[in-house]
Design a protein around this motif. Structure first.
Motif: not given
Length: 262
Positions: A129, A132, A134-135, A137, A139-140, A143, A212-214
């Motif tokens: 994973y 990051t 959440k704010d 920006g 997402k991939s 970025d 958050s994460y992606y």
């Protein structure tokens, strides 16, 4: 005369007892004498919840999935377990130097590690994973251009980070010894993102609503295995114990306990 004889006899007895009691406690299990106490020393890095960590609110003991698995496996192997905590990048050198008998630390086999140690069968697979705020920006992977990404020193995530940095313009790596420190740096905004495994990331996501994460794309599953000195008889013994624990359902119970899987 009687006193001199008594003193000499006492000295001889003391030397004899000292000789009987002297043992090299740093010997590995492979080299230990048959009459030595059967103890396996396991090296780990207790900053990797839920694999291995310390919950200071409860006690100073190291707990986690790897710890419970090691206790169950070594019991089947006929050994007692002693756990040593150290930096992750010190684990394989400690194994090579005979300071520990094996390593269980959420470690993933790779080509470089395979050259110097033997690995057991895999006991768990994970994905990577990108953690990051959440704010942020982010997402991939695209970025991450111009961003600072944290990784644990000498980890498989550091290798992945280096690979990403070659493809993404301006991406910088920040390597640290401990995961909690890296997470804190992300929360404070001093590091933009952190590469870590799904199980470890999810543990922090539950505790930190501002994270958050992606899922990092185009990656292979990362298997987890125990590491042993090259040619160690312990590798086959551990594999046998792991097979038995799997058939008995013990491994599944430990996964449900620590990873919250069904």
């Amino acid at each position: 005369m009687k006193k001199k004889w008594l003193f000499a006899a006492t000295a001889v007895l003391a030397l004899a007892l000292a000789g009987c009691g002297s043992k090299d406690t740093n010997k590995s299990a492979d080299n230990a004498s048959n009459d030595a106490k059967k103890v396996l020393v396991m090296g780990t890095a207790a900053d990797y919840a839920p694999f291995e960590y310390i919950d200071a609110k409860v006690s100073d003991d190291i707990i986690g999935f790897d710890i419970d698995l090691a206790k169950a496996a070594t019991k089947k192997m006929g050994y007692q377990l002693q756990v040593k905590d150290m930096e992750f990048n010190s684990l394989i050198p400690a194994l090579q130097a005979g300071k520990v008998d094996f390593v269980l630390a959420g470690m993933t086999p790779n080509k470089e590690r395979d050259k110097v140690v033997d690995f057991s069968k895999s006991y768990y697979d994970t994905k990577e994973y990108m953690l990051t705020k959440k704010d942020s920006g982010i997402k991939s992977d695209a970025d991450l251009a111009g961003k600072k990404v944290g990784v644990q020193t000498s980890s498989i995530q550091e290798d992945l980070g280096k690979s990403l940095a070659k493809k993404i313009k301006g991406m910088q790596l920040d390597s640290r010894d401990r995961i909690p420190e890296l997470v804190q740096e992300v929360k404070l905004g001093r590091i933009d993102a952190l590469i870590t495994e799904d199980i470890v990331a999810e543990n922090y996501l539950k505790q930190n609503k501002d994270l958050s994460y992606y899922v990092i794309q185009n990656q292979e599953d990362q298997s987890k295995a125990a590491a042993f000195p090259e040619g160690s008889k312990l590798t086959a013994q551990f594999d046998k114990a792991l097979d038995e624990l799997t058939k008995e359902g013990t491994v599944a119970k430990l996964k449900a306990k620590w990873f919250k899987v069904k």
